[in-house]
Structure formats: C-alpha cells, structure tokens
Design a protein around this motif. Structure first.
Motif, PDB file in Angstrom:
ATOM      1  N   GLY A 103     -17.495   6.394  46.174  1.00 20.69           N
ATOM      2  CA  GLY A 103     -17.776   5.088  45.598  1.00 20.69           C
ATOM      3  C   GLY A 103     -18.897   5.075  44.576  1.00 20.69           C
ATOM      4  N   ALA A 104     -19.502   6.242  44.308  1.00 24.77           N
ATOM      5  CA  ALA A 104     -20.588   6.294  43.321  1.00 24.77           C
ATOM      6  C   ALA A 104     -20.071   5.941  41.931  1.00 24.77           C
ATOM      7  N   LYS A 105     -20.894   5.280  41.142  1.00 31.90           N
ATOM      8  CA  LYS A 105     -20.523   4.914  39.782  1.00 31.90           C
ATOM      9  C   LYS A 105     -20.523   6.168  38.915  1.00 31.90           C
ATOM     10  N   VAL A 106     -19.386   6.501  38.338  1.00 35.19           N
ATOM     11  CA  VAL A 106     -19.242   7.703  37.521  1.00 35.19           C
ATOM     12  C   VAL A 106     -19.301   7.321  36.047  1.00 35.19           C
ATOM     13  N   GLU A 107     -20.134   8.054  35.283  1.00 37.95           N
ATOM     14  CA  GLU A 107     -20.283   7.773  33.867  1.00 37.95           C
ATOM     15  C   GLU A 107     -19.913   9.003  33.040  1.00 37.95           C
ATOM     16  N   ASN A 108     -19.683   8.788  31.753  1.00 41.48           N
ATOM     17  CA  ASN A 108     -19.297   9.872  30.846  1.00 41.48           C
ATOM     18  C   ASN A 108     -20.540  10.634  30.410  1.00 41.48           C
ATOM     19  N   THR A 109     -20.909  11.654  31.172  1.00 40.33           N
ATOM     20  CA  THR A 109     -22.169  12.358  30.951  1.00 40.33           C
ATOM     21  C   THR A 109     -22.001  13.631  30.122  1.00 40.33           C
ATOM     22  N   THR A 110     -23.118  14.058  29.554  1.00 43.45           N
ATOM     23  CA  THR A 110     -23.193  15.314  28.820  1.00 43.45           C
ATOM     24  C   THR A 110     -24.467  16.030  29.234  1.00 43.45           C
ATOM     25  N   ALA A 111     -24.385  17.342  29.476  1.00 46.35           N
ATOM     26  CA  ALA A 111     -25.575  18.115  29.838  1.00 46.35           C
ATOM     27  C   ALA A 111     -26.491  18.235  28.629  1.00 46.35           C
ATOM     28  N   THR A 112     -27.752  17.819  28.774  1.00 50.81           N
ATOM     29  CA  THR A 112     -28.699  17.824  27.651  1.00 50.81           C
ATOM     30  C   THR A 112     -30.061  18.357  28.054  1.00 50.81           C
ATOM     31  N   LEU A 113     -30.092  19.229  29.043  1.00 46.47           N
ATOM     32  CA  LEU A 113     -31.385  19.726  29.531  1.00 46.47           C
ATOM     33  C   LEU A 113     -32.131  20.515  28.478  1.00 46.47           C
ATOM     34  N   LEU A 114     -31.411  21.371  27.740  1.00 46.23           N
ATOM     35  CA  LEU A 114     -32.069  22.228  26.767  1.00 46.23           C
ATOM     36  C   LEU A 114     -32.391  21.460  25.494  1.00 46.23           C
ATOM     37  N   PRO A 115     -33.638  21.529  25.003  1.00 42.67           N
ATOM     38  CA  PRO A 115     -34.019  20.777  23.804  1.00 42.67           C
ATOM     39  C   PRO A 115     -33.336  21.317  22.555  1.00 42.67           C
ATOM     40  N   SER A 116     -32.823  20.430  21.731  1.00 42.54           N
ATOM     41  CA  SER A 116     -32.136  20.808  20.502  1.00 42.54           C
ATOM     42  C   SER A 116     -33.004  20.496  19.290  1.00 42.54           C
ATOM     43  N   ILE A 117     -32.896  21.330  18.256  1.00 44.29           N
ATOM     44  CA  ILE A 117     -33.657  21.083  17.034  1.00 44.29           C
ATOM     45  C   ILE A 117     -32.716  20.772  15.866  1.00 44.29           C
ATOM     46  N   GLU A 118     -31.468  20.397  16.187  1.00 42.38           N
ATOM     47  CA  GLU A 118     -30.550  20.026  15.130  1.00 42.38           C
ATOM     48  C   GLU A 118     -31.117  18.840  14.341  1.00 42.38           C
ATOM     49  N   ASN A 119     -30.942  18.883  13.020  1.00 45.30           N
ATOM     50  CA  ASN A 119     -31.367  17.813  12.115  1.00 45.30           C
ATOM     51  C   ASN A 119     -32.881  17.673  12.011  1.00 45.30           C
ATOM     52  N   LEU A 120     -33.618  18.687  12.472  1.00 47.24           N
ATOM     53  CA  LEU A 120     -35.081  18.636  12.363  1.00 47.24           C
ATOM     54  C   LEU A 120     -35.608  19.564  11.277  1.00 47.24           C
ATOM     55  N   ASP A 121     -34.699  20.096  10.435  1.00 48.30           N
ATOM     56  CA  ASP A 121     -35.114  21.061   9.426  1.00 48.30           C
ATOM     57  C   ASP A 121     -36.086  20.454   8.415  1.00 48.30           C
ATOM     58  N   LYS A 122     -36.063  19.146   8.229  1.00 50.36           N
ATOM     59  CA  LYS A 122     -36.980  18.507   7.279  1.00 50.36           C
ATOM     60  C   LYS A 122     -38.426  18.566   7.756  1.00 50.36           C
ATOM     61  N   ARG A 123     -38.602  18.823   9.043  1.00 49.45           N
ATOM     62  CA  ARG A 123     -39.958  18.911   9.590  1.00 49.45           C
ATOM     63  C   ARG A 123     -40.500  20.331   9.560  1.00 49.45           C
ATOM     64  N   ALA A 124     -39.716  21.249   9.059  1.00 52.02           N
ATOM     65  CA  ALA A 124     -40.103  22.660   9.094  1.00 52.02           C
ATOM     66  C   ALA A 124     -41.435  22.910   8.403  1.00 52.02           C
ATOM     67  N   GLU A 125     -41.607  22.369   7.208  1.00 52.54           N
ATOM     68  CA  GLU A 125     -42.840  22.617   6.459  1.00 52.54           C
ATOM     69  C   GLU A 125     -44.055  22.079   7.204  1.00 52.54           C
ATOM     70  N   MET A 126     -43.905  20.920   7.841  1.00 49.21           N
ATOM     71  CA  MET A 126     -45.026  20.352   8.586  1.00 49.21           C
ATOM     72  C   MET A 126     -45.430  21.277   9.730  1.00 49.21           C
ATOM     73  N   PHE A 127     -44.432  21.820  10.438  1.00 48.75           N
ATOM     74  CA  PHE A 127     -44.743  22.707  11.550  1.00 48.75           C
ATOM     75  C   PHE A 127     -45.331  24.027  11.069  1.00 48.75           C
ATOM     76  N   LYS A 128     -44.926  24.478   9.879  1.00 49.99           N
ATOM     77  CA  LYS A 128     -45.517  25.695   9.324  1.00 49.99           C
ATOM     78  C   LYS A 128     -47.002  25.505   9.073  1.00 49.99           C
ATOM     79  N   ILE A 129     -47.350  24.363   8.483  1.00 54.59           N
ATOM     80  CA  ILE A 129     -48.757  24.068   8.203  1.00 54.59           C
ATOM     81  C   ILE A 129     -49.538  23.934   9.503  1.00 54.59           C
TER      82      ILE A 129
END
Length: 227
Positions: A103-129
């Motif tokens: 009877g538990a409420k079931v939802e459409n889940t996705t495993a997301t434990l591991l951190p992703s850096i997709e779409n963060l390439d614009k921050r690359a220069e800031m992290f380099k500095i």
C-alpha cells in the motif's frame, strides 16, 4: 550471484548440427555456460525473471557523536545502508533501503546519489581561479565551505521529476545507484577539479568503532589543529 544463476534452460547446437536443450541438472550445462562456445553455439535462453518490486528509501542525518551506536541501531531496521560521513562538520547521513510495505505510495523515481557536473562547464574558469588563489586562511573559505557542506550533506539518493527526495518509494530497478560516469563530480577533471577519489577497503564490523575514532583524531589534530 551471476546471470547464469537465472538460467533455466539453454538451447544449443553442436558441431554436427544437432540441437540440444540443457538444464542446470544436466552435466553439460556448466560447460555450456563457461565454455566460451567451445561445446556448441547457444541460440536460445530461458531466464527466470522476478516480479516487479518496489523499494523504500529512508534518509536520516545525525551528529557523529555516537556514530557507531547510531549505525548499530539503524542496522536493526535494515541491513541495506550506505553511510555518507563528513567528519569535518561532525555529521553523517544514512541512506537506508528496504522492501516497500503493502500500500506504499509509489512514485517515478530516479537514482541521483552521485553528484553530476553536467551543464556546469561555464563555471570552470571560476573554479580554476579558486583552486589556485584560495588558502585555508582565506576569508572566502568562510563563505565557500558552508556552501559546499550544504551541497554535499543535502544530497539525496533519489529524485522525482528532478527534485531530490530523502524519503520516497519507487521501482527497485530505479532505486539502484550506479558507478560514477564521465559526468560525475569525483572523476571529472576539466570543470570542478574534484579532489575526491573512490577508496575501497574491507574491515570487520568490530573494527568500525576504532576506525571512526582514528578518523576523528586525524581531523582534530590536522584540520582543527587540536582546537
């Protein structure tokens, strides 16, 4: 357990063109599974499938003051636990998986434990500095460290429609974490310059308490300088 443990039947053809059907009790069955095609060409498989199941994720975050005692208590609830520990801030999280109750409420889940850096390439220069200019005594660290801590301790095992969830029930296959891929924070070298790497070792559970105390001692003497 391996895939061949689920095989109920193998249909194969020998060098004379004769077709055979072998089952686990037959002497040639193991030879067919591990024979790399030497004994014949396998053409059909009958596999034992399991019914669709659901898994419940329960996430707790606690102080590491009594970490071993807390883990022992959580293990009584379920043996399927992943511990994420930040000894630098004296906190740990436990991601606990268990079969869903009826009877538990079931939802459409996705495993997301591991951190992703997709779409963060614009921050690359800031992290380099940042990586080249910031030091332990920099005032900026007082701002950046809490942000990083909040990000890591706020991570969730699963998400629903892109939003992280600490407690949720979903299809078992969708609740399984995967290895870090090329978009993972830990392995990526061009954007965030992650310094963390997977380190795997095995220890007896009876040694866990001593290991926790040793890690705390290292952090106290090195990071906190006994302060």
């Amino acid at each position: 357990s391996a895939i061949w443990d689920t095989l109920l039947e193998i249909v194969w053809e020998d060098g004379k063109g004769q077709v055979h059907t072998s089952r686990p009790k037959d002497p040639e069955f193991v030879g067919m599974v591990g024979g790399l095609g030497v004994f014949g060409v396998m053409t059909e498989f009958l596999i034992q499938m399991t019914p669709l199941s659901y898994t419940t994720l329960t996430t707790v975050q606690r102080s590491d003051t009594n970490m071993l005692k807390d883990i022992e208590a959580l293990l009584k609830l379920t043996p399927h636990i992943l511990i994420f520990w930040r000894p630098d801030v004296s906190l740990f999280k436990a991601f606990m998986l268990s079969p869903a109750t009826k009877g538990a409420k079931v939802e459409n889940t996705t495993a997301t434990l591991l951190p992703s850096i997709e779409n963060l390439d614009k921050r690359a220069e800031m992290f380099k500095i940042m990586s080249k200019t910031l030091h332990d005594d920099s005032d900026a660290m007082d701002f950046l460290c809490p942000i990083q801590t909040e990000g890591s301790m706020g991570s969730s095992w699963a998400s629903v429609n892109g939003k992280g969830r600490w407690n949720v029930t979903g299809p078992t296959n969708s609740m399984q974490a995967s290895e870090c891929d090329e978009h993972c924070n830990w392995n990526e070298k061009e954007v965030l310059f992650g310094a963390a790497q997977d380190v795997e070792f095995t220890a007896e559970f009876r040694q866990l308490g001593d290991w926790i105390n040793d890690v705390k001692k290292v952090f106290k003497e090195d990071l906190f300088e006994n302060g």
